[in-house]
Design a protein around this motif. Structure first.
Motif, PDB file in Angstrom:
ATOM      1  N   ALA A 209      39.797  62.319  75.543  1.00 51.96           N
ATOM      2  CA  ALA A 209      40.546  62.226  74.290  1.00 51.96           C
ATOM      3  C   ALA A 209      40.059  61.068  73.431  1.00 51.96           C
ATOM      4  O   ALA A 209      39.946  61.181  72.202  1.00 51.96           O
ATOM      5  CB  ALA A 209      42.037  62.072  74.586  1.00 51.96           C
ATOM      6  N   GLU A 212      36.114  61.769  72.267  1.00 55.90           N
ATOM      7  CA  GLU A 212      36.009  62.911  71.360  1.00 55.90           C
ATOM      8  C   GLU A 212      36.758  62.659  70.057  1.00 55.90           C
ATOM      9  O   GLU A 212      36.419  63.229  69.012  1.00 55.90           O
ATOM     10  CB  GLU A 212      36.533  64.170  72.047  1.00 55.90           C
ATOM     11  CG  GLU A 212      35.655  64.633  73.208  1.00 55.90           C
ATOM     12  CD  GLU A 212      36.302  65.740  74.031  1.00 55.90           C
ATOM     13  OE1 GLU A 212      37.288  66.340  73.538  1.00 55.90           O
ATOM     14  OE2 GLU A 212      35.833  66.007  75.153  1.00 55.90           O
ATOM     15  N   GLY A 213      37.749  61.796  70.096  1.00 59.81           N
ATOM     16  CA  GLY A 213      38.497  61.491  68.885  1.00 59.81           C
ATOM     17  C   GLY A 213      37.990  60.281  68.135  1.00 59.81           C
ATOM     18  O   GLY A 213      38.450  59.995  67.021  1.00 59.81           O
ATOM     19  N   ILE A 238      43.880  65.819  70.098  1.00 52.66           N
ATOM     20  CA  ILE A 238      43.147  66.411  71.224  1.00 52.66           C
ATOM     21  C   ILE A 238      44.059  66.572  72.430  1.00 52.66           C
ATOM     22  O   ILE A 238      44.083  67.621  73.092  1.00 52.66           O
ATOM     23  CB  ILE A 238      41.925  65.545  71.570  1.00 52.66           C
ATOM     24  CG1 ILE A 238      40.900  65.601  70.439  1.00 52.66           C
ATOM     25  CG2 ILE A 238      41.294  65.993  72.893  1.00 52.66           C
ATOM     26  CD1 ILE A 238      39.757  64.623  70.591  1.00 52.66           C
ATOM     27  N   TYR A 242      45.636  69.831  74.964  1.00 52.73           N
ATOM     28  CA  TYR A 242      44.630  69.679  76.012  1.00 52.73           C
ATOM     29  C   TYR A 242      44.881  70.614  77.184  1.00 52.73           C
ATOM     30  O   TYR A 242      46.019  70.782  77.657  1.00 52.73           O
ATOM     31  CB  TYR A 242      44.611  68.233  76.515  1.00 52.73           C
ATOM     32  CG  TYR A 242      43.567  67.973  77.574  1.00 52.73           C
ATOM     33  CD1 TYR A 242      42.251  67.709  77.227  1.00 52.73           C
ATOM     34  CD2 TYR A 242      43.890  68.001  78.928  1.00 52.73           C
ATOM     35  CE1 TYR A 242      41.283  67.472  78.185  1.00 52.73           C
ATOM     36  CE2 TYR A 242      42.936  67.769  79.901  1.00 52.73           C
ATOM     37  CZ  TYR A 242      41.628  67.514  79.518  1.00 52.73           C
ATOM     38  OH  TYR A 242      40.677  67.283  80.474  1.00 52.73           O
TER      39      TYR A 242
END
Length: 805
Positions: A209, A212-213, A238, A242
């Motif tokens: 998280a 990717e964020g 995210i 999830y």
């Protein structure tokens, strides 16, 4: 939601939702406060203190743990294994990456572990803080390639925080940035319903998280910023949807995305090069343990992608929560003239045991996107090979710093890699038009005909006898250039540097000097070159450039006809300091430090200091000198100053071998060496065709190629024997009498210290003698046959005349 509301929510969550976290932080605060008091007086700390705190975290089932401490010793196994136990128990650990920036290769443990969220620091302008440590991880080198770290960066400069007593103060450091991310993690934990947290939240899913964020910053590369600045709202989106899965970080390697993809984007692919290694982390949010289901697959987007060959190495078991995947990439020989982009995906299938209530294993497919650039193979003179194989760093042993002027950093722990503390030199060489490749295997594992220069800088390991023989042959016959940058080596000074480590309760003494001079002398012995044991310091000027000579050594043997440069320096070694006292003061003496030599078809340059190339503790750089050296070794371009008549030796510089620096006898060097008591083998960082073999020029029976004057060496023997154990034929020095073909190879060999074979005899005289002997034998056989036939005819004629009188 306004910023004020967000801050209010943060405080509420920290006080109400995460009481366990605060309890642990308070406990650690009191424990570490005692540690700091102890450290301030005795300069010691103990692994056991942290193990007690970690055990408390596991026993009380903490959710999140911030650790604003660290150090370079990733081989402190009790500590490292306890961190694994922490994350295996589903505790999310956040840790500061370290404050040793802007130097590269300075990651601190445990933040450099793949199961830990490593945090770097930025300022309010989104610039990487100068103090923030840079990657790559150094666990994998010298025989591999490091991972991308930090994972994310957060604000860590001039952050307002509370004093220990009362009031507030401004704080800076990755130790400040790390708690900021820990607070974000706490917020993200709180948005997951408690009944779903067990199934969704774990160290891998939280890192997924965050990375990717994260918002990628423009300017810094991946080893400075990781995925980028942490972004709470993006990470929240995210996690909100999830589903347990596996992924790869970084998920893209794009050669057109510079500088983020540095150092990869700085040098394109080409056929014949050493494999480019890209090491990524597998994040497995499906379970604490996982496996790779079948080998990874390369799926090119177009036909050109088939020119790329990829071999994979990866974790046998993904635990805890993470593993590694290394791509070993090289262009196939049919792509020698190809120029263009190669794009495609690498896919990896991961599975984990089923969760409670599930019937089958959890499965997920990870994708790594590749966008690479390739060019036609450069000329040999443009290609430089960097020797990484013979480098040893801390940990595991006490490898001392290269510059003894540095008092606050006694260990050589930055990796000594092209992309860590030599990264500025790498960029300079690329700007100068050179293509620099890395050799992570012995010298037998590269083809010398492909390279202009072999670059040997700050090396601490020994050499296999096969390596020494091959290098000699490569220089004299194959025209390879060699550039050597050594460092200090003095046994008496090493003994003075020992200290008592209160943590291990043992005395620590350097296992070698800044460089392993005795090993280098063995390597250079066939060329009549050797370094001494002085520790020289001072400034000198050559060609109008002033350079600092920082704890370098001197050249004590060099053959006649070579070019040798001397400058006045102070000798700060133990023996040198004693001599200075006897001479009533610190006196400077001319010491030879730079030698240039033409050796057969090749060329050799030796220089006694590497600190001017190493960005760790550099005072002044000598990149200008390196470029002139490479011009000579790779292109035979001679600088007028370096090759002035005043520096040419009309008599060899000589020192008896028994006066050369000797190895320490009280150290079990094989503990740290990749050579002593080890098998000569080409690893996964060498060309694919020699993986798992003993290299080029060695036949399948495991014996090295015989060189003139040398007996073959049985590789089945133990490899810890010294050169003295290998029978070597001694040759007389060749006298300069004419300019014949023999002197074309041996015109510089006029000293008494050389053991070169006479190449004329070994390369055409013996085959010629064999051919002539065979021809003479054939003619003699014909002559014998004709003689027999004549005797038979005469005998027949006599018989006939006797029968008919």
């Amino acid at each position: 939601m306004t910023i004020l509301d967000m801050v209010h929510l943060w405080l509420v969550l920290l006080l109400v939702k995460m009481q366990d976290v605060l309890a642990l932080l308070q406990t650690l605060r009191s424990m570490l406060f005692g540690c700091l008091l102890m450290h301030s007086s005795l300069q010691v700390s103990y692994t056991s203190w942290f193990l007690d705190a970690f055990n408390y975290a596991i026993a009380t089932k903490m959710d999140v743990l911030n650790l604003s401490i660290g150090g370079p010793d990733y081989l402190d196994l009790p500590f490292v294994e306890k961190v694994w136990e922490i994350t295996a128990n589903n505790i999310i650990m956040v840790s500061a990456i370290g404050n040793d920036g802007p130097l590269y290769g300075t990651l601190n443990n445990p933040a450099d572990q793949s199961d830990v969220i490593g945090v770097g620091g930025i300022d309010y302008s989104d610039h990487i803080a100068s103090f923030s440590s840079r990657g790559m991880s150094t666990w994998e080198i010298p025989h591999g390639y490091g991972r991308v770290k930090p994972d994310v960066v957060a604000y860590g400069r001039e952050i307002m925080g509370s004093k220990i007593s009362t009031g507030c103060k401004s704080l800076s450091g990755t130790s400040v940035a790390s708690p900021v991310v820990a607070g974000i993690v706490c917020l993200l934990v709180s948005v997951i319903p408690e009944n779903k947290r067990k199934d969704i939240l774990n160290p891998a899913s939280m890192k997924q998280a965050l990375v990717e964020g994260a918002s990628k910053l423009s300017g810094p590369n991946m080893y400075e910023q990781g995925a980028g600045r942490v972004d709470l709202l993006e990470s929240y989106e995210i996690l909100k949807s999830y589903k347990p899965r596996a992924s790869i970080f970084p998920s893209v390697l794009d050669y057109t995305d510079c500088p983020y993809s540095w150092p990869f984007c700085r040098q394109p692919f080409y056929a014949g090069a050493m494999p480019v290694i890209f090491n990524v982390t597998i994040l497995n949010g499906m379970g604490v343990i996982g496996h790779i289901d079948g080998p990874p697959v390369w799926l090119p987007d177009s036909e050109e992608g088939n020119l790329l060959s990829i071999h994979f190495t990866y974790s046998d078991v993904i635990w805890p929560w993470t593993g590694y995947l290394a791509l070993h990439m090289q262009i196939k020989e049919e792509g020698v003239y190809f120029s263009g982009e190669i794009q495609g995906n690498v896919t990896v299938n991961v599975y984990s045991p089923p969760s409670q209530g599930e019937k089958g294993p959890r499965r997920s497919t990870c994708t790594l996107r590749l966008k690479l650039l390739a060019i036609p193979t450069p000329q040999r003179s443009q290609r430089v090979l960097w020797d990484q194989f013979h480098s040893i760093k801390y940990p595991p042993g006490y490898i001392p710093r290269d510059s003894l002027d540095v008092r606050n950093d006694i260990l050589d722990w930055h990796g000594d890699h092209l992309h860590t503390n030599f990264h500025i030199m790498f960029n300079m060489l690329r700007d100068a038009g050179y293509y620099v490749e890395t050799l992570g295997s012995p010298f037998t594992c590269f083809d010398a005909n492909q390279y202009g220069t072999l670059l040997l800088v700050d090396l601490e390991d020994e050499y296999f006898p096969e390596e020494m023989n091959k290098l000699k042959n490569d220089v004299i016959i194959n025209g390879l250039g060699v550039a050597v940058f050594a460092d200090w080596y003095n046994v008496d000074s090493m003994m003075k540097m020992k200290f008592f480590d209160d943590n291990t309760r043992s005395w620590w003494t350097p296992v070698t000097g800044g460089a392993n001079v005795p090993a280098l002398n063995d390597l250079l012995m066939p060329f009549g070159i050797a370094f001494g044991d002085k520790i020289l310091n001072g400034d000198f000027v050559i060609n109008g450039e002033q350079t600092r000579y920082a704890s370098g050594t001197d050249v004590v043997k060099f053959p006649e006809g070579g070019y040798l440069h001397r400058f006045p320096f102070l000798d700060s070694s133990e023996s040198g300091a004693t001599q200075n006292v006897l001479l009533s003061g610190m006196s400077k003496a001319d010491s030879p430090i730079l030698g240039l030599l033409e050796a057969g078809e090749g060329r050799i340059v030796v220089y006694g200091d590497s600190n001017c190339l190493d960005s760790s503790h550099m005072v002044t750089n000598c990149y200008w000198l390196l470029k002139k050296i490479l011009d000579f070794t790779s292109k035979n371009i001679r600088d007028g100053v370096l090759f002035s008549d005043t520096t040419k030796l009309d008599k060899a510089l000589h020192l008896d071998n028994n006066q050369l620096p000797s190895r320490r006898k009280d150290v079990n060097f094989s503990t740290y060496s990749a050579v002593m008591n080890k098998e000569l083998i080409c690893g996964s960082d060498s060309r694919f065709e020699v993986w798992g073999t003993k290299g080029y020029d060695l036949n399948v029976r495991g014996r090295n190629r015989r060189l003139p004057g040398y007996t073959s060496i049985d590789l089945g023997r133990g490899l810890n024997y010294t050169m003295e154990e290998v029978p070597v034929k001694q040759f007389k020095s060749v006298k300069k009498e004419d300019t014949s073909l023999g002197n074309k190879y041996l015109g510089y060999l006029y000293g008494d210290d050389l053991d070169f074979p006479e190449l004329v005899a070994s390369h055409w005289l013996i085959p010629a003698i064999v051919a002539v002997s065979g021809l003479l034998l054939l003619l003699w056989s014909f002559w014998k046959i004709r003689q027999k036939r004549r005797r038979r005819r005469k005998g027949s004629a006599f018989s006939r005349s006797a029968a008919n009188p």
